[in-house]
Design a protein around this motif. Structure first.
Motif, short mmCIF file in Angstrom:
data_model
loop_
_atom_site.label_atom_id
_atom_site.label_comp_id
_atom_site.label_asym_id
_atom_site.label_seq_id
_atom_site.Cartn_x
_atom_site.Cartn_y
_atom_site.Cartn_z
N PRO A 181 43.89 36.06 58.88
CA PRO A 181 42.88 35.15 59.45
C PRO A 181 41.61 35.05 58.61
O PRO A 181 40.93 34.03 58.63
N ASP A 182 41.26 36.10 57.87
CA ASP A 182 40.01 36.14 57.11
C ASP A 182 40.17 35.39 55.79
O ASP A 182 40.96 35.79 54.92
N ALA A 183 39.41 34.30 55.60
CA ALA A 183 39.52 33.48 54.39
C ALA A 183 39.15 34.27 53.13
O ALA A 183 39.76 34.08 52.06
N ALA A 184 38.16 35.15 53.23
CA ALA A 184 37.76 35.96 52.07
C ALA A 184 38.88 36.90 51.66
O ALA A 184 39.11 37.15 50.47
N HIS A 185 39.60 37.44 52.64
CA HIS A 185 40.74 38.32 52.34
C HIS A 185 41.86 37.53 51.66
O HIS A 185 42.52 38.04 50.74
N ARG A 186 42.09 36.31 52.11
CA ARG A 186 43.13 35.49 51.48
C ARG A 186 42.79 35.22 50.01
O ARG A 186 43.65 35.30 49.13
N GLN A 187 41.53 34.89 49.77
CA GLN A 187 41.12 34.62 48.40
C GLN A 187 41.22 35.87 47.53
O GLN A 187 41.66 35.81 46.38
N ALA A 188 40.85 37.03 48.08
CA ALA A 188 40.94 38.28 47.32
C ALA A 188 42.40 38.60 46.99
O ALA A 188 42.69 39.10 45.89
N MET A 189 43.32 38.30 47.89
CA MET A 189 44.72 38.61 47.63
C MET A 189 45.25 37.78 46.46
O MET A 189 46.12 38.24 45.71
N THR A 190 44.73 36.57 46.27
CA THR A 190 45.17 35.78 45.13
C THR A 190 44.77 36.45 43.82
O THR A 190 45.46 36.29 42.80
N ALA A 191 43.67 37.19 43.83
CA ALA A 191 43.26 37.92 42.62
C ALA A 191 44.29 38.97 42.27
O ALA A 191 44.65 39.16 41.09
N PHE A 192 44.80 39.68 43.26
CA PHE A 192 45.82 40.70 43.01
C PHE A 192 47.11 40.06 42.51
O PHE A 192 47.72 40.53 41.55
N PHE A 193 47.53 38.95 43.12
CA PHE A 193 48.75 38.28 42.67
C PHE A 193 48.60 37.79 41.23
O PHE A 193 49.53 37.88 40.43
N PHE A 194 47.41 37.24 40.90
CA PHE A 194 47.19 36.79 39.53
C PHE A 194 47.35 37.96 38.55
O PHE A 194 48.03 37.83 37.52
N TRP A 195 46.75 39.11 38.86
CA TRP A 195 46.79 40.24 37.93
C TRP A 195 48.23 40.74 37.75
O TRP A 195 48.63 41.07 36.63
N THR A 196 49.02 40.80 38.83
CA THR A 196 50.42 41.25 38.68
C THR A 196 51.21 40.28 37.81
O THR A 196 52.07 40.70 37.02
N ALA A 197 50.93 38.97 37.94
CA ALA A 197 51.63 37.98 37.12
C ALA A 197 51.13 38.06 35.67
O ALA A 197 51.93 37.95 34.72
N TRP A 198 49.82 38.22 35.48
CA TRP A 198 49.25 38.36 34.13
C TRP A 198 49.91 39.52 33.39
O TRP A 198 50.22 39.42 32.20
N SER A 199 50.18 40.62 34.09
CA SER A 199 50.79 41.81 33.46
C SER A 199 52.22 41.52 32.99
O SER A 199 52.70 42.13 32.04
N THR A 200 52.90 40.60 33.67
CA THR A 200 54.30 40.34 33.33
C THR A 200 54.47 39.47 32.10
O THR A 200 55.55 39.46 31.49
N VAL A 201 53.42 38.74 31.70
CA VAL A 201 53.56 37.78 30.60
C VAL A 201 52.68 38.13 29.40
O VAL A 201 52.95 37.69 28.28
N THR A 202 51.64 38.91 29.60
CA THR A 202 50.70 39.22 28.52
C THR A 202 51.26 40.30 27.61
O THR A 202 51.67 41.37 28.08
N ASN A 203 51.26 40.03 26.31
CA ASN A 203 51.78 41.01 25.35
C ASN A 203 50.87 42.24 25.26
O ASN A 203 49.64 42.12 25.32
#
Length: 763
Positions: A181-203
């Motif tokens: 329900p918390d919009a700030a929490h939703r936005q923060a979770m996208t930061a975590f998802f971005f970092w996990t994806a960044w780790s999978t593709v960055t040399n």
């Protein structure tokens, strides 16, 4: 005795060397883990995410179930996407479409192959380039990539809200409405998802391989298997074949040379009188049966969510019991009931081995039982409150849902369980002490029972080794100590030793033969088992050395399983050794089932996904629950039931021992498990593998692929096996209930007779 001493020395050396290597690579994982940035900044200077956003986002993700709602880096559940792979694909397509539209006026899909190839090459250079600055801790991204990140983040913030435009997708992912329900929490979770994806593709710096060894498969950005992935796959298969050949040669050269035991004419345990503490273990087995029933019911609900994401036959169950909760409870209760069966077996068998009932032992057994009930209720209740977002992020870590599959309970409940295991270790150890001091032939097997008890108690402590902000790679490292070493490792050593003890006490196996066989089996199993832990860690931000060691030793885990057919046959023969052995027929047959599923579930289906190249495409697909169901229940569940039946044989009312219920339960459980695996999980998983190889991992986990009629039909094909399996569970519950009622009736009769006045003798 020389053989026994030599095996003890080999076992001690093996453990020292194996755990030394395991700890060494733990340090290497810590040093090589993907960096956690202080900030993610666009080329314009705009800060997209801070480190606090990423860490808070991970805690938000954990609070809604973490790996129980989709997965990250391939470890987790299977209805929702793998968020790291899904983000990677969405970000890549957003950039490609932006470039194509700006430069040609068309979408990327409308371009001809040469144009698409050119943009893909450019995209790979854009996304694989490592722009992390170690001096400042900042990741810098281009304006185009920043725009793509914003677009993907918008999709996720709407997905995890109650946005009506994504309601259908939420249902397909089995996500309840407005899970955060918390919009700030939703936005923060996208930061975590971005970092996990960044780790999978960055040399990695100075290398042409990503932090996750190019996992997941994603053709758009050049994520393909690395050369070491191919190399160590071939080497691991070669090592497995060599190990199988060596063990087979050893077995043929040594088996059958020992003298056959002299089988007693009557049951040696027939005169065993349960002590007060042994009798007190009965309630553990009643709870084991109840938890087993609840776990299967939750499993049926969880499986149904794959076709009706928020409902159960039209009823909107997700409003009160969402998929994340049912799956969390399904897995947690599975571990709890199996572990409780084994803990109760230890408490029952220790006084039987030593013939010694320590002072206050019954009080300790009852106190531990109360603690286990509190842990079960508190731990599962905390998970529900967390997923329903009824507690804060700080409280969630301690009392709610940690989000790590199999070790989901809040830290307080984990610590409580660890203390309970220490109490169990104390209770078993003090009861075994006289037998440990004895200098007889069975001392070694008793010592192995005790040492495995120590390992079970201590190794759960690995689940306490991470904190709220520990790096994801290190959490995975310690988590698999619990799942692989605690559940798959030392519990099996304990069970093997206990079964050998039971057969020696029944006179079916010579003590020296059983001792050497158990020690040898332990050596062979742990040779691959300890370092085989690494096969769970290939794609979790670890260095290539983990892949090399893990592939070799996980392949060796299959080696001892090639002979379990002989083990099953030997166990089956025991059930016909003498007429009195028929009383133990069904416990022994459950041990036969353990050997069968060890070969099929742990061996065949386990090796299907273990080699690096296979796991590159199969991790996070339904080939994993295929292995998980047939190994976790097929091996450890059947083992727990077999041990429970052995104990109940000495505790229950033999007049209430209904062989028919056990017979139909045994066959329903085994045939139901086989039907579930072969009719649904195996074909479903193989279809996903084809999609992962041909299109990319994201597609194999996408709603677009999983909602196809064929895939939905394969989900429904679980039903025949599930129903047959459920019948087996109900029959087992009926069997145990019949014993319970018989016991209660006997206790009531004794109580009534003690209150009646003595009859006078007539003159």
């Amino acid at each position: 005795m020389n053989d026994t001493n030599r095996l003890w020395k080999v076992l001690a050396t093996l453990l020292v060397v194996s755990f030394g290597i395991l700890l060494y690579f733990g340090r290497e994982i810590y040093l090589a883990a993907p960096p956690m940035p202080s900030a993610v900044v666009a080329a314009t200077g705009q800060t997209l995410y801070s480190r606090d956003d990423i860490e808070t986002g991970r805690q938000v993700w954990q609070s809604i179930g973490g790996q129980q709602l989709g997965s990250v880096w391939g470890h987790g559940s299977y209805v929702a996407p793998d968020w790291s792979a899904d983000w990677l694909h969405r970000e890549a397509t957003a950039i490609l479409d932006a470039w194509a539209l700006r430069e040609t006026g068309k979408s990327f899909a409308e371009l001809d192959p040469p144009q698409q190839s050119s943009l893909r090459t450019r995209l790979a250079a854009e996304m694989r380039g490592n722009t992390y600055d170690p001096a400042t801790g900042v990741i810098t991204v281009s304006e185009d990539r920043a725009a793509a990140i914003a677009a993907v983040a918008d999709h996720y913030t709407r997905l995890f809200s109650d946005d009506a435009s994504l309601a259908a997708l939420r249902s397909q992912y089995a996500i309840r409405e407005n899970p955060i329900p918390d919009a700030a929490h939703r936005q923060a979770m996208t930061a975590f998802f971005f970092w996990t994806a960044w780790s999978t593709v960055t040399n990695r710096p100075g290398q042409e391989v990503s932090y996750t060894s190019n996992w997941p498969s994603e053709p758009l950005v050049g994520n393909v298997p690395t050369a070491p992935t191919y190399l160590w796959t071939f080497i691991s298969i070669l090592g497995m074949l060599a190990g199988v050949g060596a063990l087979t040669w050893y077995y043929v050269a040594t088996h059958g040379k020992e003298a056959a035991p002299v089988i007693p004419d009557s049951d040696p345990l027939g005169g065993l009188k349960p002590t007060p503490s042994m009798k007190a273990t009965a309630k553990y087995f009643w709870v084991v049966t109840a938890l087993f029933l609840v776990q299967v019911i939750l499993g049926g609900i969880t499986a149904h969510y794959a076709v009706e994401g928020q409902g159960f036959y039209g009823f909107q169950l997700a409003n009160w019991l969402p998929y994340t909760v049912t799956r969390s409870w399904h897995l947690q209760i599975a571990v709890l009931w199996i572990a409780t069966a084994w803990l109760a077996t230890g408490l029952y068998i220790a006084p039987a081995i030593s013939g010694h009932e320590p002072k206050f032992q019954r009080l300790g057994v009852n106190f531990l039982f109360t603690c286990l009930l509190v842990i079960v209720i508190g731990g599962l209740g905390g998970q529900w409150f967390a997923v329903m977002q009824k507690m804060g992020l700080g409280a969630n870590f301690w009392f709610g849902h940690q989000g790590w599959e199999y070790v989901d309970m809040g830290r307080f409940w984990q610590a409580f369980l660890f203390i309970g295991l220490m109490l169990w270790l104390l209770l078993v150890g003090r009861a075994l002490w006289p037998a440990l001091k004895a200098r007889d032939d069975s001392r070694s097997i008793t010592l192995l029972v005790f040492l495995s008890t120590v390992a079970i108690g201590l190794f759960y402590g690995a689940g306490l080794m991470w904190g709220r902000n520990t790096h994801l790679s290190m959490v995975e490292y310690w988590r698999w100590w619990v799942v692989h070493l605690w559940v798959e490792g030392f519990f099996e050593v304990f069970a093997t030793a206990v079964i050998a003890f039971l057969f020696t006490r029944l006179g079916l196996v010579r003590v020296k033969t059983a001792t050497n066989a158990v020690l040898f089996a332990t050596v062979v199993f742990l040779t691959g088992g300890v370092l085989g832990t690494f096969h769970h860690l290939y794609w979790t931000g670890t260095p290539t050395g983990v892949l090399a060691v893990g592939s070799m030793f996980s392949a060796l885990e299959v080696v001892p399983l090639v002979l379990v057919g002989f083990e099953a046959y030997e166990n089956y023969k025991h059930s016909y050794a003498k007429p009195w052995v028929a009383a133990y027929r069904w416990p022994i047959l459950f041990f036969v089932a353990v050997a069968f599923w060890n070969l099929v579930g742990a061996g065949l289906f386990g090796f299907l996904i273990n080699p690096p190249l296979a796991l590159y495409y199969m991790q996070g697909l339904n080939t994993t629950p295929l292995h998980g169901h047939t190994a976790l229940f097929g091996v450890y569940g059947m083992l727990g039931i077999g041990l429970m039946l052995f104990c109940l044989r000495g505790l229950g009312n033999l007049a209430q021992w209904d062989e028919r219920l056990l017979k139909w339960s045994f066959w329903s459980l085994n045939l139901g498990l086989a039907a579930m695996a072969l009719m649904s999980l195996l074909p479903y998983g193989l279809m996903q593998v084809y999609a992962a190889v041909s299109e990319g991992f994201w597609y194999a986990r996408s709603a677009e692929f999983l909602q196809q009629p064929l895939m939905q039909t394969l989900v429904w094909l679980r039903m025949p096996g599930d129903l047959l399996f459920s019948v087996g569970v109900l029959l087992l519950v009926a069997f145990v209930a019949k014993l319970w009622l018989g016991r209660s009736q006997r206790q009531e009769a004794v109580a009534m007779s003690s209150t009646q006045p003595a009859a006078r003798t007539a003159n």
